[in-house]
Design an enzyme around this catalytic site. Sequence first.
Site, PDB file in Angstrom:
ATOM      1  N   ASP A 241      41.833  46.359  36.411  1.00  0.00           N
ATOM      2  CA  ASP A 241      40.521  45.913  35.920  1.00  0.00           C
ATOM      3  C   ASP A 241      40.607  44.629  35.105  1.00  0.00           C
ATOM      4  O   ASP A 241      39.726  44.341  34.298  1.00  0.00           O
ATOM      5  CB  ASP A 241      39.883  47.013  35.059  1.00  0.00           C
ATOM      6  CG  ASP A 241      39.136  48.047  35.894  1.00  0.00           C
ATOM      7  OD1 ASP A 241      38.810  47.739  37.067  1.00  0.00           O
ATOM      8  OD2 ASP A 241      38.901  49.161  35.386  1.00  0.00           O
TER       9      ASP A 241
ATOM     10  N   LYS B 293      37.714  42.144  34.548  1.00  0.00           N
ATOM     11  CA  LYS B 293      36.577  42.405  33.659  1.00  0.00           C
ATOM     12  C   LYS B 293      36.511  41.414  32.495  1.00  0.00           C
ATOM     13  O   LYS B 293      35.510  41.368  31.772  1.00  0.00           O
ATOM     14  CB  LYS B 293      36.652  43.828  33.113  1.00  0.00           C
ATOM     15  CG  LYS B 293      36.295  44.893  34.154  1.00  0.00           C
ATOM     16  CD  LYS B 293      36.308  46.287  33.557  1.00  0.00           C
ATOM     17  CE  LYS B 293      35.894  47.332  34.591  1.00  0.00           C
ATOM     18  NZ  LYS B 293      35.910  48.704  34.022  1.00  0.00           N
TER      19      LYS B 293
ATOM     20  N   HIS C  44      34.233  41.707  39.368  1.00  0.00           N
ATOM     21  CA  HIS C  44      35.502  41.798  38.646  1.00  0.00           C
ATOM     22  C   HIS C  44      36.681  42.042  39.591  1.00  0.00           C
ATOM     23  O   HIS C  44      37.825  41.663  39.290  1.00  0.00           O
ATOM     24  CB  HIS C  44      35.443  42.886  37.559  1.00  0.00           C
ATOM     25  CG  HIS C  44      35.716  44.276  38.059  1.00  0.00           C
ATOM     26  ND1 HIS C  44      34.722  45.068  38.596  1.00  0.00           N
ATOM     27  CD2 HIS C  44      36.864  45.021  38.102  1.00  0.00           C
ATOM     28  CE1 HIS C  44      35.243  46.247  38.931  1.00  0.00           C
ATOM     29  NE2 HIS C  44      36.537  46.248  38.653  1.00  0.00           N
TER      30      HIS C  44
ATOM     31  N   HIS D 207      40.961  48.260  44.855  1.00  0.00           N
ATOM     32  CA  HIS D 207      40.847  49.638  44.378  1.00  0.00           C
ATOM     33  C   HIS D 207      39.421  50.162  44.387  1.00  0.00           C
ATOM     34  O   HIS D 207      39.186  51.346  44.123  1.00  0.00           O
ATOM     35  CB  HIS D 207      41.475  49.795  42.982  1.00  0.00           C
ATOM     36  CG  HIS D 207      40.671  49.205  41.858  1.00  0.00           C
ATOM     37  ND1 HIS D 207      40.564  47.856  41.640  1.00  0.00           N
ATOM     38  CD2 HIS D 207      39.930  49.792  40.879  1.00  0.00           C
ATOM     39  CE1 HIS D 207      39.813  47.627  40.582  1.00  0.00           C
ATOM     40  NE2 HIS D 207      39.410  48.785  40.099  1.00  0.00           N
ATOM     41  N   HIS D 208      38.446  49.282  44.696  1.00  0.00           N
ATOM     42  CA  HIS D 208      37.065  49.750  44.864  1.00  0.00           C
ATOM     43  C   HIS D 208      36.648  49.789  46.340  1.00  0.00           C
ATOM     44  O   HIS D 208      35.471  50.055  46.639  1.00  0.00           O
ATOM     45  CB  HIS D 208      36.095  48.862  44.072  1.00  0.00           C
ATOM     46  CG  HIS D 208      36.109  49.121  42.598  1.00  0.00           C
ATOM     47  ND1 HIS D 208      35.748  50.327  42.040  1.00  0.00           N
ATOM     48  CD2 HIS D 208      36.486  48.321  41.558  1.00  0.00           C
ATOM     49  CE1 HIS D 208      35.870  50.269  40.729  1.00  0.00           C
ATOM     50  NE2 HIS D 208      36.319  49.045  40.403  1.00  0.00           N
TER      51      HIS D 208
ATOM     52  N   ASP E  18      42.112  56.111  39.407  1.00  0.00           N
ATOM     53  CA  ASP E  18      41.082  55.493  38.576  1.00  0.00           C
ATOM     54  C   ASP E  18      39.857  56.401  38.453  1.00  0.00           C
ATOM     55  O   ASP E  18      39.340  56.639  37.347  1.00  0.00           O
ATOM     56  CB  ASP E  18      40.699  54.143  39.185  1.00  0.00           C
ATOM     57  CG  ASP E  18      39.742  53.358  38.294  1.00  0.00           C
ATOM     58  OD1 ASP E  18      39.798  53.545  37.063  1.00  0.00           O
ATOM     59  OD2 ASP E  18      38.944  52.565  38.833  1.00  0.00           O
TER      60      ASP E  18
END
Length: 533
Positions: free
Chosen positions: A394, A397, A422, A453-454, A482
């Site tokens: 992350d 961010k 992000h 990862h998203h 996560d």
Amino acid sequence: MSDIQGRGQDEDDELLFADEDAPTPPSAPSRAAAPWKLLIVDDDPEVHAITRVVLNDVTFDGRRLHFLSAHSGGEARAILNDHPDIAAVLLDVVMETEDAGLRLVHHIREVLGNRRVRIILRTGQPGQAPERQVIVSYDINDYKAKSELTAQKLFTTTVAALRSYQHIDAIERNRQGLETIVDAAGALFEQRRMDRFALGVVERVAALLPRAAGAFLCAVPSGLNPDGRPREADVLCGTGVFANAVGQPVSAVLPGAACADIAAALACGRSLHRDDHSVALFQTQSPGPGALFIGGHGGLPEVERRLVEIFCSRMSVGFDNVSLYEQLRLAQVATVHALGKLAEYKDEVTGEHVRRIGRWATAIARELQARGACGGDADDLFCELIGLASMLHDVGKVAIPDRILRKPGKLDPEEIIQMREHATIGGRILRDASGPVGGRNYLTMGAEIAESHHERFDGTGYPHGLAGDAIPLSGRIVAVADVYDALLHRRPYKEAWELEAVIDLIRAESGRHFDPCVVDAFVAVLERGGPEA
């Protein structure tokens, strides 16, 4: 019947040992040396007895003779199978069959593949095996009619055979040793950790010198003891009798004389060889093991001393390479921590969250590796990198406004679009940070994790809508870790979920949001009590 007759029968078939002054054998060295193995193959027991009497006191290069006897080709085959280090064979031609000896020659060279042993053909019936024909057709090293073998000639023939065997054996051991060194370099230079590389070095020495009782690496720490004396060398790793000496000072492992030899070799910068041990040095550009101690070898011949020197020279380069890799790795670790701190500064929940993600990612990757899942992508390097790399998932961010990051309620559609940026920003930051460094490393893996990862296994995720195996394995692993950790802990915009509810959601999303293989590995780790702290 035998083609050798005893003394007193026809002169043509007589095995003559004339009365001659036997040469004085060279003196043996102080240490006991393994004897030369000499195989006598003849169906006449008297030939065995006379040969032993004539050659009993022979010593060559400080080594006596050890006699083995076979009275037929079949017996000889069994002995040769059990003793591959026989130096010479005194071989009769006519035994159980007229060509039993010649058949044995074929068996030695072609079936056993033994090209080292020297074969001396002895016959009392030259007509059965004409010399010119036999020399051309069979791989033998000498041909003697028994009538011409006086005691002096038998001595000369035997010593010549032993010397030839010694040279061939040295060449062969040199070849095998060089192959071992080349193989060791290929395998060990792939290592990226000093402890594994060092252990691999002593293990390869054991393969190079199988007669040695053991070996260990030692390093001299920098600095002085409180009393002002230099600090003592410690054992880094060992094999054989030194396998349990790791971490001990050398003085606790070796007697005083051997310990002094290590100090002497380090002081003069040269390897040192004794009758029962050797100290070889590593000339490295960076701090590393100072010396390799090899014990219980009974004395190294010159060819093996040279092999040890070549081995240490090659491994010195390996130690430098591992040291440079360690420096690069530590620089990357420092970069990762600096970027992680930057992310923590922007989001107060990030700190502990990313540490837990790192532990979970490593545990899931190790489980996948143990299962052989995901096409073998979870290799040792992957498992080593993912824990620290996942802590950067992350980092993007830092570019997201605080009003969005810390908003206590749900985000509106425009804020969601900004928040999703992000992933792309994090990937870009980490790729820029990795610079020209090639291959897999913390930053390059961190970039693919930040960016993927998203993504969702069914292709409905962001930022690229990747699906299935098109999503990097590191991203698929961190996606599960996560979501699990985020739901299990309180955030500004939500309360913590119950553990059972989190697990139910992850199982329900297997094949949609998450890779089923990764979910199975996650559940297996969870059922064992979770990752190690």
